[in-house]
Motif scaffolding. Structure first.
Motif, PDB file in Angstrom:
ATOM      1  N   THR A 215       0.825  -1.206   0.000  1.00  0.00           N
ATOM      2  CA  THR A 215       0.000   0.000   0.000  1.00  0.00           C
ATOM      3  C   THR A 215       0.864   1.263   0.000  1.00  0.00           C
ATOM      4  O   THR A 215       1.782   1.399   0.819  1.00  0.00           O
ATOM      5  CB  THR A 215      -0.920   0.011   1.229  1.00  0.00           C
ATOM      6  N   GLY A 216       0.558   2.167  -0.910  1.00  0.00           N
ATOM      7  CA  GLY A 216       1.252   3.450  -0.946  1.00  0.00           C
ATOM      8  C   GLY A 216       2.508   3.467  -1.787  1.00  0.00           C
ATOM      9  O   GLY A 216       3.115   4.537  -1.965  1.00  0.00           O
ATOM     10  N   THR A 218       4.828   3.768  -4.966  1.00  0.00           N
ATOM     11  CA  THR A 218       4.743   4.378  -6.291  1.00  0.00           C
ATOM     12  C   THR A 218       5.018   3.301  -7.345  1.00  0.00           C
ATOM     13  O   THR A 218       5.544   2.232  -7.017  1.00  0.00           O
ATOM     14  CB  THR A 218       5.771   5.502  -6.442  1.00  0.00           C
ATOM     15  N   SER A 240      -1.484  -5.682   1.467  1.00  0.00           N
ATOM     16  CA  SER A 240      -2.017  -4.351   1.767  1.00  0.00           C
ATOM     17  C   SER A 240      -1.617  -3.819   3.134  1.00  0.00           C
ATOM     18  O   SER A 240      -1.656  -2.623   3.373  1.00  0.00           O
ATOM     19  CB  SER A 240      -3.547  -4.397   1.700  1.00  0.00           C
ATOM     20  N   GLU A 245     -10.652  -0.243   8.294  1.00  0.00           N
ATOM     21  CA  GLU A 245     -10.823   1.138   7.857  1.00  0.00           C
ATOM     22  C   GLU A 245     -10.579   2.148   8.964  1.00  0.00           C
ATOM     23  O   GLU A 245     -10.093   3.252   8.716  1.00  0.00           O
ATOM     24  CB  GLU A 245     -12.238   1.333   7.293  1.00  0.00           C
ATOM     25  N   GLN A 248      -6.371   1.807   9.760  1.00  0.00           N
ATOM     26  CA  GLN A 248      -5.548   2.311   8.654  1.00  0.00           C
ATOM     27  C   GLN A 248      -6.437   2.476   7.426  1.00  0.00           C
ATOM     28  O   GLN A 248      -6.568   1.552   6.610  1.00  0.00           O
ATOM     29  CB  GLN A 248      -4.391   1.348   8.353  1.00  0.00           C
ATOM     30  N   PRO A 249      -7.063   3.640   7.271  1.00  0.00           N
ATOM     31  CA  PRO A 249      -8.052   3.838   6.206  1.00  0.00           C
ATOM     32  C   PRO A 249      -7.517   3.601   4.796  1.00  0.00           C
ATOM     33  O   PRO A 249      -8.268   3.189   3.915  1.00  0.00           O
ATOM     34  CB  PRO A 249      -8.467   5.304   6.394  1.00  0.00           C
ATOM     35  N   LYS A 250      -6.249   3.855   4.548  1.00  0.00           N
ATOM     36  CA  LYS A 250      -5.719   3.760   3.187  1.00  0.00           C
ATOM     37  C   LYS A 250      -5.396   2.331   2.766  1.00  0.00           C
ATOM     38  O   LYS A 250      -5.234   2.063   1.570  1.00  0.00           O
ATOM     39  CB  LYS A 250      -4.468   4.630   3.054  1.00  0.00           C
ATOM     40  N   ALA A 251      -5.270   1.428   3.721  1.00  0.00           N
ATOM     41  CA  ALA A 251      -4.891   0.045   3.409  1.00  0.00           C
ATOM     42  C   ALA A 251      -6.150  -0.799   3.266  1.00  0.00           C
ATOM     43  O   ALA A 251      -6.772  -1.173   4.263  1.00  0.00           O
ATOM     44  CB  ALA A 251      -3.978  -0.513   4.500  1.00  0.00           C
ATOM     45  N   LYS A 252      -6.538  -1.090   2.035  1.00  0.00           N
ATOM     46  CA  LYS A 252      -7.760  -1.833   1.752  1.00  0.00           C
ATOM     47  C   LYS A 252      -7.447  -3.314   1.548  1.00  0.00           C
ATOM     48  O   LYS A 252      -6.469  -3.653   0.864  1.00  0.00           O
ATOM     49  CB  LYS A 252      -8.444  -1.277   0.504  1.00  0.00           C
ATOM     50  N   GLY A 255      -6.353  -4.548  -1.798  1.00  0.00           N
ATOM     51  CA  GLY A 255      -6.220  -3.305  -2.536  1.00  0.00           C
ATOM     52  C   GLY A 255      -4.894  -3.107  -3.240  1.00  0.00           C
ATOM     53  O   GLY A 255      -4.685  -2.064  -3.863  1.00  0.00           O
TER      54      GLY A 255
END
Length: 277
Positions: A215-216, A218, A240, A245, A248-252, A255
């Motif tokens: 996650t995150g 580039t 991920s 949520e 860690q909201p950004k790690a789905k 995802g």
């Protein structure tokens, strides 16, 4: 978008939002084929997840994420395909659990001396029987109105080198690699971008892989890590780092794009008990 493989998943056995059973249910709803349960310093959620996935289309890989230290940074080592009944692994994880408990008490004591008292019983209820960690303290601080978010609790008070931070028992990354190998598992360096300097030493110690998909990252990050893995004849994994949520909201869940061949190479490596690239 959700993908079919997620080899970095946390549950309420450590600091995740969902129980192992709920994680399996959500993974099935998303159409995932393979997940790995990799709770921090505990394997308490693995058996429940395996039971929940039995008879379904989902494969659950038994795992763990061991927290280690190097000067100025933390290094996390993932262990895949571990033998959960290994007594040496059990002993080491028990040391981590005890250390986390005493560390959490120490942080709560420090916060009280700073004028930010917390109810210890509330922290325990938030942990709900899991290994007590800093996210549980952060949640208690949020409930008391001391911070506007759990991230702020880490940034201002309980993050590394902050005023309420307390160290705990940790092993070196090389020691964690050996613990995982002793448990018939495959040690993989988690989110390695910021600690790539340790790869040469750990490769000599028995590390078998790098987490190249995360996650995150580039688009350039996986390419760099794939090249680094090839240089040291290591396989790659990915996931991920799902906690839920709220945590860690950004790690789905699901995802991160992790090629299915990653799992195939992981299985082959485990069968051979050799370092595979």
């Amino acid at each position: 978008m959700r993908h079919r493989v997620d080899l970095h998943v946390h549950t309420t056995a450590s600091d995740g939002q969902y129980s192992p059973t709920d994680v399996v249910r959500r993974a099935l709803e998303l159409g995932l084929a393979v997940i790995a349960i990799t709770d921090h310093d505990t394997i308490a959620g693995v058996e429940e997840a395996l039971r929940a996935a039995q008879g379904t289309s989902l494969e659950v890989i038994p795992g763990v994420e061991i927290s280690t230290d190097v000067p100025g940074a933390e290094v996390h080592v993932l262990g895949y395909c571990i033998a959960c009944d290994d007594s040496r692994l059990g002993h080491q994880l028990a040391l981590f659990r005890d250390s986390r408990f005493h560390r959490a008490r120490g942080m709560v004591d420090k916060l009280a001396r700073m004028g930010l008292p917390l109810d210890w019983s509330r922290v325990q209820r938030i942990a709900a029987g899991a290994v007590i960690g800093r996210p549980h303290i952060a949640q208690a601080m949020l409930e008391m109105g001391y911070v506007s978010s759990t991230a702020e609790a880490f940034r201002l008070y309980i993050g590394r080198d902050r005023s309420a931070y307390v160290e705990r028992y940790k092993m070196s990354p090389a020691e964690a690699v050996q613990v995982i190998l002793n448990a018939q598992g495959l040690p993989v360096l988690a989110h390695p971008l910021s600690v790539a300097r340790v790869v040469p030493e750990l490769a000599q110690s028995g590390l078998v892989g790098l987490e190249a998909y995360y996650t995150g990252y580039t688009p350039d990050d996986p390419r760099f890590l794939l090249d680094l893995a090839a240089e040291y004849d290591l396989l790659v994994t990915g996931g991920s780092d799902f906690h839920g949520e709220i945590v860690q909201p950004k790690a789905k869940l699901g995802g991160v794009m992790v090629p299915l061949e990653v799992v195939e190479k992981l299985r082959a490596c485990h069968r051979s008990h050799q370092t595979c690239g």
